[in-house]
Design a protein around this motif. Structure first.
Motif, PDB file in Angstrom:
ATOM      1  N   LEU B 313       0.803  -0.731  -0.032  1.00  0.00           N
ATOM      2  CA  LEU B 313       0.207  -0.077   0.131  1.00  0.00           C
ATOM      3  C   LEU B 313       0.950   1.199  -0.313  1.00  0.00           C
ATOM      4  CD1 LEU B 313      -3.020   0.942   0.179  1.00  0.00           C
ATOM      5  CD2 LEU B 313      -2.252   1.151   2.692  1.00  0.00           C
ATOM      6  N   ALA B 314       1.700   1.244   0.896  1.00  0.00           N
ATOM      7  CA  ALA B 314       2.647   2.687   1.217  1.00  0.00           C
ATOM      8  C   ALA B 314       3.504   2.958  -0.679  1.00  0.00           C
ATOM      9  CB  ALA B 314       3.663   2.565   2.267  1.00  0.00           C
ATOM     10  N   ILE B 315       3.992   1.459  -0.816  1.00  0.00           N
ATOM     11  CA  ILE B 315       4.913   1.953  -2.605  1.00  0.00           C
ATOM     12  C   ILE B 315       3.956   2.151  -3.205  1.00  0.00           C
ATOM     13  CG2 ILE B 315       5.984   0.872  -3.681  1.00  0.00           C
ATOM     14  CD1 ILE B 315       7.765  -0.476  -1.775  1.00  0.00           C
ATOM     15  N   SER B 316       2.945   1.413  -3.579  1.00  0.00           N
ATOM     16  CA  SER B 316       1.683   1.952  -4.352  1.00  0.00           C
ATOM     17  C   SER B 316       1.296   2.864  -4.856  1.00  0.00           C
ATOM     18  CB  SER B 316       1.104   0.616  -4.896  1.00  0.00           C
ATOM     19  OG  SER B 316      -0.051   0.828  -3.797  1.00  0.00           O
ATOM     20  N   THR B 317       0.798   3.974  -3.617  1.00  0.00           N
ATOM     21  CA  THR B 317      -0.151   4.926  -3.181  1.00  0.00           C
ATOM     22  C   THR B 317       1.307   6.315  -2.836  1.00  0.00           C
ATOM     23  OG1 THR B 317      -0.425   4.437  -0.996  1.00  0.00           O
ATOM     24  CG2 THR B 317      -1.923   3.805  -3.048  1.00  0.00           C
ATOM     25  N   TYR B 318       2.149   5.835  -2.265  1.00  0.00           N
ATOM     26  CA  TYR B 318       2.727   7.542  -1.774  1.00  0.00           C
ATOM     27  C   TYR B 318       4.401   7.552  -2.573  1.00  0.00           C
ATOM     28  CZ  TYR B 318      -0.313   8.410   2.001  1.00  0.00           C
ATOM     29  OH  TYR B 318      -0.735   8.694   2.805  1.00  0.00           O
ATOM     30  N   HIS B 319       5.048   6.133  -2.673  1.00  0.00           N
ATOM     31  CA  HIS B 319       6.902   6.131  -3.577  1.00  0.00           C
ATOM     32  C   HIS B 319       6.884   5.646  -4.542  1.00  0.00           C
ATOM     33  CE1 HIS B 319       6.688   6.877   0.797  1.00  0.00           C
ATOM     34  NE2 HIS B 319       6.434   6.340   1.124  1.00  0.00           N
ATOM     35  N   GLN B 320       5.637   5.794  -5.181  1.00  0.00           N
ATOM     36  CA  GLN B 320       5.665   5.161  -6.939  1.00  0.00           C
ATOM     37  C   GLN B 320       6.814   4.995  -7.965  1.00  0.00           C
ATOM     38  OE1 GLN B 320       3.236   7.193  -6.340  1.00  0.00           O
ATOM     39  NE2 GLN B 320       1.231   6.733  -6.175  1.00  0.00           N
ATOM     40  N   GLU B 321       7.871   6.118  -7.609  1.00  0.00           N
ATOM     41  CA  GLU B 321       8.951   6.434  -7.352  1.00  0.00           C
ATOM     42  C   GLU B 321      10.275   4.903  -7.247  1.00  0.00           C
ATOM     43  OE1 GLU B 321       7.944   8.723  -5.512  1.00  0.00           O
ATOM     44  OE2 GLU B 321       9.318   8.651  -4.188  1.00  0.00           O
ATOM     45  N   MET B 322       9.667   4.026  -5.982  1.00  0.00           N
ATOM     46  CA  MET B 322      10.526   3.173  -5.964  1.00  0.00           C
ATOM     47  C   MET B 322      10.242   1.714  -6.747  1.00  0.00           C
ATOM     48  SD  MET B 322      10.371   3.399  -1.966  1.00  0.00           S
ATOM     49  CE  MET B 322      11.088   1.655  -1.062  1.00  0.00           C
ATOM     50  N   LEU B 323       9.216   2.062  -7.385  1.00  0.00           N
ATOM     51  CA  LEU B 323       8.542   0.670  -8.072  1.00  0.00           C
ATOM     52  C   LEU B 323       9.390   0.658  -9.301  1.00  0.00           C
ATOM     53  CD1 LEU B 323       4.506   0.938  -8.345  1.00  0.00           C
ATOM     54  CD2 LEU B 323       6.172  -0.861  -7.153  1.00  0.00           C
ATOM     55  N   PRO B 324       9.841  -0.919 -10.367  1.00  0.00           N
ATOM     56  CA  PRO B 324      10.456  -0.980 -11.564  1.00  0.00           C
ATOM     57  C   PRO B 324       9.347  -0.090 -12.370  1.00  0.00           C
ATOM     58  CG  PRO B 324      10.884  -2.390  -9.861  1.00  0.00           C
ATOM     59  CD  PRO B 324       9.830  -1.415  -9.370  1.00  0.00           C
ATOM     60  N   THR B 325       9.782   0.486 -13.147  1.00  0.00           N
ATOM     61  CA  THR B 325       8.405   0.858 -14.227  1.00  0.00           C
ATOM     62  C   THR B 325       7.427  -0.251 -14.846  1.00  0.00           C
ATOM     63  OG1 THR B 325      10.342   3.107 -14.898  1.00  0.00           O
ATOM     64  CG2 THR B 325       8.248   2.686 -16.335  1.00  0.00           C
ATOM     65  N   SER B 326       8.160  -1.095 -14.897  1.00  0.00           N
ATOM     66  CA  SER B 326       7.178  -1.931 -15.771  1.00  0.00           C
ATOM     67  C   SER B 326       6.197  -2.514 -14.801  1.00  0.00           C
ATOM     68  CB  SER B 326       8.557  -3.465 -16.130  1.00  0.00           C
ATOM     69  OG  SER B 326       9.010  -3.865 -15.379  1.00  0.00           O
ATOM     70  N   LEU B 327       6.464  -2.435 -13.658  1.00  0.00           N
ATOM     71  CA  LEU B 327       5.252  -3.057 -12.126  1.00  0.00           C
ATOM     72  C   LEU B 327       4.824  -2.012 -12.140  1.00  0.00           C
ATOM     73  CD1 LEU B 327       5.054  -5.663 -10.710  1.00  0.00           C
ATOM     74  CD2 LEU B 327       6.597  -4.085  -8.875  1.00  0.00           C
ATOM     75  N   LEU B 328       5.058  -1.068 -11.814  1.00  0.00           N
ATOM     76  CA  LEU B 328       4.004   0.438 -12.494  1.00  0.00           C
ATOM     77  C   LEU B 328       3.430  -0.199 -13.641  1.00  0.00           C
ATOM     78  CD1 LEU B 328       4.547   3.439 -11.232  1.00  0.00           C
ATOM     79  CD2 LEU B 328       4.624   4.294 -13.218  1.00  0.00           C
ATOM     80  N   ILE B 329       3.983   0.088 -14.621  1.00  0.00           N
ATOM     81  CA  ILE B 329       2.640  -0.367 -15.318  1.00  0.00           C
ATOM     82  C   ILE B 329       1.612  -1.672 -15.753  1.00  0.00           C
ATOM     83  CG2 ILE B 329       2.532  -0.334 -17.933  1.00  0.00           C
ATOM     84  CD1 ILE B 329       4.924   0.411 -18.148  1.00  0.00           C
ATOM     85  N   SER B 330       1.879  -2.242 -14.940  1.00  0.00           N
ATOM     86  CA  SER B 330       0.826  -3.511 -14.428  1.00  0.00           C
ATOM     87  C   SER B 330       0.376  -2.989 -13.709  1.00  0.00           C
ATOM     88  CB  SER B 330       1.664  -5.096 -14.822  1.00  0.00           C
ATOM     89  OG  SER B 330       2.692  -4.750 -13.468  1.00  0.00           O
ATOM     90  N   ILE B 331       0.438  -2.482 -12.832  1.00  0.00           N
ATOM     91  CA  ILE B 331      -0.087  -2.275 -11.548  1.00  0.00           C
ATOM     92  C   ILE B 331      -1.147  -1.175 -12.112  1.00  0.00           C
ATOM     93  CG2 ILE B 331      -0.104  -1.639  -9.442  1.00  0.00           C
ATOM     94  CD1 ILE B 331       2.263  -2.013  -8.364  1.00  0.00           C
ATOM     95  N   LEU B 388     -13.508  -5.621  -8.769  1.00  0.00           N
ATOM     96  CA  LEU B 388     -14.216  -5.188  -7.572  1.00  0.00           C
ATOM     97  C   LEU B 388     -12.853  -4.732  -6.954  1.00  0.00           C
ATOM     98  CD1 LEU B 388     -16.555  -7.521  -6.631  1.00  0.00           C
ATOM     99  CD2 LEU B 388     -16.313  -4.862  -7.227  1.00  0.00           C
ATOM    100  N   VAL B 389     -11.544  -5.812  -7.514  1.00  0.00           N
ATOM    101  CA  VAL B 389      -9.820  -5.438  -6.612  1.00  0.00           C
ATOM    102  C   VAL B 389      -8.566  -5.897  -7.940  1.00  0.00           C
ATOM    103  CG1 VAL B 389     -10.855  -5.972  -4.039  1.00  0.00           C
ATOM    104  CG2 VAL B 389      -9.961  -7.723  -5.992  1.00  0.00           C
ATOM    105  N   SER B 390      -7.882  -5.558  -7.806  1.00  0.00           N
ATOM    106  CA  SER B 390      -7.273  -5.596  -8.370  1.00  0.00           C
ATOM    107  C   SER B 390      -6.208  -6.435  -8.519  1.00  0.00           C
ATOM    108  CB  SER B 390      -6.081  -4.388  -8.779  1.00  0.00           C
ATOM    109  OG  SER B 390      -5.378  -3.584  -7.743  1.00  0.00           O
ATOM    110  N   ALA B 391      -5.506  -7.148  -9.749  1.00  0.00           N
ATOM    111  CA  ALA B 391      -4.686  -8.159  -9.295  1.00  0.00           C
ATOM    112  C   ALA B 391      -4.006  -8.881  -8.578  1.00  0.00           C
ATOM    113  CB  ALA B 391      -4.417  -9.042 -10.741  1.00  0.00           C
ATOM    114  N   PRO B 392      -2.866  -7.397  -8.448  1.00  0.00           N
ATOM    115  CA  PRO B 392      -1.736  -7.485  -7.234  1.00  0.00           C
ATOM    116  C   PRO B 392      -2.423  -7.169  -5.677  1.00  0.00           C
ATOM    117  CG  PRO B 392      -1.361  -5.413  -9.014  1.00  0.00           C
ATOM    118  CD  PRO B 392      -3.571  -6.132  -9.305  1.00  0.00           C
ATOM    119  N   VAL B 393      -3.710  -6.660  -5.457  1.00  0.00           N
ATOM    120  CA  VAL B 393      -4.203  -7.195  -3.725  1.00  0.00           C
ATOM    121  C   VAL B 393      -5.213  -8.655  -4.083  1.00  0.00           C
ATOM    122  CG1 VAL B 393      -6.301  -7.092  -2.842  1.00  0.00           C
ATOM    123  CG2 VAL B 393      -5.905  -4.719  -4.028  1.00  0.00           C
ATOM    124  N   ILE B 394      -4.736  -9.091  -4.999  1.00  0.00           N
ATOM    125  CA  ILE B 394      -5.600 -10.441  -4.822  1.00  0.00           C
ATOM    126  C   ILE B 394      -3.980 -11.250  -4.560  1.00  0.00           C
ATOM    127  CG2 ILE B 394      -6.403 -12.593  -5.747  1.00  0.00           C
ATOM    128  CD1 ILE B 394      -7.610 -11.378  -7.872  1.00  0.00           C
TER     129      ILE B 394
END
Lengths: 384, 501
Positions: B313-331, B388-394
């Motif tokens: 949650l923290a990385i995907s909503t506050y620190h998107q710069e920490m994600l690799p770009t390809s992961l960012l795209i898929s999320i 209803l939810v995104s795949a990463p959440v599952i």
């Protein structure tokens, strides 16, 4: 009593934990436009025109991720970036920006204003690769794709990252460009990009170098010159060398693969005079021989090594002379080396470095070692 | 039945009166039996036995108590000095028989399954052991199954449980102190320890805490566990429990103290420290390298299971710069059509998982199939397909769910801490996560279990104490017992120590 104390302490500390930290900005990923590439041109109505490549993520294997372009103008970079929101609809997210393409015009007028924003803004990073467009505008680079559903910026990033196997363009990130601009005794360089025809399509090609004097673009080097520039800048990690040891004006018959190369720049002082000793140590291997002559004998290898070092030496010398006479821009970092090794002397001549550089004597020594001859030692005999 | 009233009653020499008293006390109890009989040859010997149907072994009563008294020729050798003594020593065939005239003791024993024998003309009673009640067979406990190791588990009878441990520790140093807790239930509690290894301070503290308990009834050792816990508001347990005799024996040998509670197959151990959550009995039976690997896996999944939702949650909503770009795209792509904020969808999915888990444990097995299918659908592809939810959440939910099952004892704490970290991350991003995590560690560091630091040995890697913490060192290296717990007698392998010196 203790409870009251804890209560008041919490009342004071809790707001701080919200205010004093950098993380207040909850935002969902899908609410952002992810910028992966930016091109900056001179605007038609205003000072700058910025063109952004924005990702359009999509789920599934059948639909690959695509991108779209938006352009906006503004009197400053930040102004243009903010104006883009009125076109894109969502806030732009810059942390994953990969490349920044500058047009010739913009680069000639000075890039420090643009770089400053990239360094100053909280979201942008300084590891963005920078490219100078040799075409009329920077925008058209982003428009041209090698394949239909491809993200141009990712393609450019791949090209730049894999340049080390080719060594025909430097890879320069924003921080490096800025560093070279601010530092004394070295002039900045950046890779250039142009459009080329590949399979009936116009697509981007990265090759060659743009030369900066202070923060302004002054000229270009072609691919070949860039190769030797990288030798002098100690940036060679790979690449190839072609030569023809048999005749001078024949097409090359031997291809050598560079494994490793080390360059040392050593200033030599003679009173108030200064000269440069450049030592290049290169390890190569024979990658291809287009001749029936056997080069893999002791004498031949020694001769070949000598030929290669002469080739490198001559080309480097030519390049240095060109820089001295045409641009007066010390892109090799001779000044920086002097600054490092002879700080006392640098104090005297540093301010006048441009003049010193133009008349600087540079001695180049090249040592080439042929490590091996790949899989076959003998040349392939052509049968009857 | 009021205890205050009972204290005034005492036995009289008249059998008639005594029978009346008993019948009054158990007036509405059809399981209460008072059987009168006389000796064939000496009819003046009037006797009466009192017992509860179902608690006693009637065969024993018939053959060894009633029959001898009925048919033996008492006239021949009777001295008639004290008939009760006579019966106790010469007539009744029972291995465990005592005489008492304290009414309270008599009642307690009777309720516990003993038979009371009263003789006319005497005011003391014989308490004959005839206990027999239905008991489960000893089989492998479902809460802790092993691939390698003994397959015995405790049952509900305290005596059986003690015997299971006693069979493993055949030493006179194994001491058992018993007491009864529960105003109504009179539950038998047994404190077991090995004299010379267990720390007396801890023992005294345990006894003090047990004595302070004043409660109507104890139905399971969980009551005791909660009542003697060090930090009552903490999600962490400072009293351990186990269903396996081999674990209890091992803990006793380490200097810990066990508490057996009648009626509960779970035996408590104190002191209980954090690292014990990650120790499994199989660790000690398997190859030590494999065991160490397993223990690290267990500890890591405990850690992961509380932190994954928060970190994601923290990385995907506050620190998107920490994600690799390809992961960012898929999320980003998978979240495109999801209406709820990430924090809501994670929280909802985790709660649904816990609902399914709770349903799975609570409902009868035949319906269990349905729960599995529904659970799989809800948590599976369907939720993502319906946007209803995104795949990463599952993935996060599934991973959190899986990892938390590795440490069943830690389950309660994990669910609470995970939620805490999820919300602290939702408020302050990774900074909030770190704050929350710090709070947890500080809390753990401040805990004590019976005077022993809760995080004992978790910071040790090299010395003796670290050899049984995050890893399980080979047995020949563990020559000492855990410090602070077995401090009275630290040497586990005395000759080893001597050799090293």
């Amino acid at each position: 009593m203790k409870l009251i104390k804890i209560f008041f302490l919490t009342c004071i500390l809790l707001p701080f934990s919200f205010i004093l930290v950098g993380c207040w900005n909850y935002r969902e990923l899908e609410d952002m436009n992810i910028v992966v590439g930016a091109a900056i041109d001179k605007g038609i109505y205003k000072e700058y025109m910025i063109t952004l490549e924005i990702l359009e993520p999509s789920i599934g294997e059948e639909t690959p991720t695509t991108s779209r372009l938006i352009s906006s103008e503004g009197d400053s970079i930040f102004d243009a970036v903010r104006n883009a929101i009125s076109i894109s609809g969502q806030k732009l997210y810059w942390s994953h920006n990969k490349v920044l393409i500058l047009s010739k015009e913009i680069a000639q007028k000075g890039v420090i204003g643009i770089l400053d924003w990239f360094h100053r803004d909280a979201e942008t990073r300084s590891d963005v690769y920078i490219l100078i467009s040799k075409e009329n505008s920077a925008k058209e680079i982003l428009e041209k794709k090698e394949k239909e559903d491809q993200v141009t910026s990712f393609n450019l990033l791949d090209i730049l990252v894999n340049q080390k196997n080719l060594a025909k363009a430097p890879d320069v990130q924003i921080w490096k460009l800025t560093d070279d601009i601010i530092n004394d005794g070295i002039m900045a360089i950046a890779p250039t990009i142009e459009l080329t025809i590949s399979d009936d399509n116009l697509c981007p090609k990265v090759a060659g170098t743009a030369i900066f004097k202070n923060d302004k673009l002054v000229g270009f080097l072609d691919e070949n010159e860039t190769h030797y520039l990288l030798f002098l800048r100690d940036k060679i990690k790979g690449g190839i060398l072609d030569l023809n040891p048999e005749g001078k004006n024949e097409p090359p018959t031997i291809t050598l693969e560079i494994f490793d190369s080390k360059t040392k720049i050593q200033p030599v002082t003679k009173g108030n005079e200064i000269e440069m000793n450049v030592n290049i140590n290169t390890i190569v291997s024979i990658a291809a021989i287009k001749s029936t002559k056997n080069f893999v004998t002791n004498e031949e290898v020694i001769k070949l090594e000598k030929d290669v070092s002469n080739l490198i030496k001559a080309n480097c010398k030519k390049l240095i002379e060109k820089m001295q006479s045409e641009y007066g821009a010390d892109i090799f970092g001779f000044g920086a080396a002097t600054h490092r090794r002879e700080p006392a002397l640098w104090k005297k001549i540093g301010e006048n470095w441009e003049n010193v550089f133009e008349n600087l004597k540079v001695h180049i020594t090249v040592k080439v070692k042929i490590k091996n001859s790949a899989m076959t030692a003998k040349p392939i005999e052509v049968g009857d | 039945m009021n205890t205050n009233l009972l204290s005034n009653i005492s036995l009289t020499t008249s059998l008639e009166d005594n029978i009346t008293t008993f019948k009054q006390i158990f007036s509405d109890d059809f399981t209460f039996i008072a059987r009168e009989f006389q000796n064939k040859y000496l009819p003046s010997v009037k006797c009466c036995i009192f017992y509860f149907k179902g608690l006693v072994d009637t065969e024993v009563l018939n053959e060894h108590v009633i029959e001898p008294i009925l048919s033996e020729n008492l006239m021949e050798d009777i001295s008639l000095l004290n008939l009760v003594d006579e019966l106790q020593y010469k007539v009744i065939m029972s291995s465990d028989i005592t005489s008492s005239n304290d009414f309270q003791t008599i009642l307690d024993s009777m309720i516990y399954g003993d038979t009371i024998l009263l003789v006319d003309g005497y005011d003391n009673a014989l308490i004959i052991n005839s206990k027999s009640w239905p008991s489960r067979t000893i089989d492998e406990p479902e809460s802790a199954q092993v691939v390698r190791g003994p397959r015995e588990g405790f049952v509900e009878s305290i005596l059986t449980n003690i015997s299971l441990v006693r069979r493993r520790i055949k030493s006179p140093n194994l001491k058992l102190r018993c007491k009864e807790i529960g105003v109504q239930t009179h539950t038998k509690i047994c404190i077991a320890y090995i004299e010379g290894i267990a720390d007396e301070n801890i023992l005294n503290e345990l006894e003090r805490r047990l004595d302070e308990i004043e409660i109507d009834g104890i139905l399971d050792s969980g009551y005791i566990q909660e009542l003697i816990k060090d930090a009552p508001y903490s999600p962490f347990e400072t009293v351990g429990s186990s269903e396996r005799p081999d674990i209890i024996a091992a803990k006793l040998l380490e200097g810990r103290i066990a508490v057996f509670v009648d009626g509960s197959p779970f035996v408590l151990t104190v002191p209980y420290i954090m690292i014990e959550y990650f120790q499994a009995n199989e660790d000690y039976y398997n190859n030590y390298i494999f065991a160490s690997f397993n223990r690290i896996i267990r500890a890591a999944s405990g850690l992961l299971s509380i932190s994954i939702p928060g970190v994601y949650l923290a990385i995907s909503t506050y620190h998107q710069e920490m994600l690799p770009t390809s992961l960012l795209i898929s999320i980003s792509a998978s979240r495109r059509n999801v209406p709820f904020p990430t924090v809501v969808s994670i929280f909802v999915m985790l709660t649904i998982f816990d609902i399914v888990r709770e349903a799975g444990t609570r409902i009868p097995t035949p319906i269990g199939q349905a729960i599995n299918i529904v659970g799989a659908l809800v948590l599976g592809q369907a939720a993502a397909d319906a946007n209803l939810v995104s795949a990463p959440v599952i993935i996060i939910t599934a991973f959190t769910g899986m990892t938390k099952l590795l440490n069943p004892n830690l389950l309660g704490a994990i669910i609470i801490l995970r939620t805490l970290l999820l919300f602290s991350s939702a408020i302050l991003g990774i900074y909030g996560f770190i704050l929350g995590y710090l709070a947890i560690v500080l809390h753990q560091m401040s805990l004590r279990s019976f005077g022993v630091p809760y995080m004992l040995n978790t910071t040790r890697i090299k010395d003796q104490d670290g050899k049984d913490a995050w890893i399980r060192a080979p047995w020949w290296m563990m020559s000492l017992r855990p410090k602070l717990i077995g401090k009275k007698n630290l040497l586990r392998q005395p000759s080893k120590k001597a050799k090293r010196k």
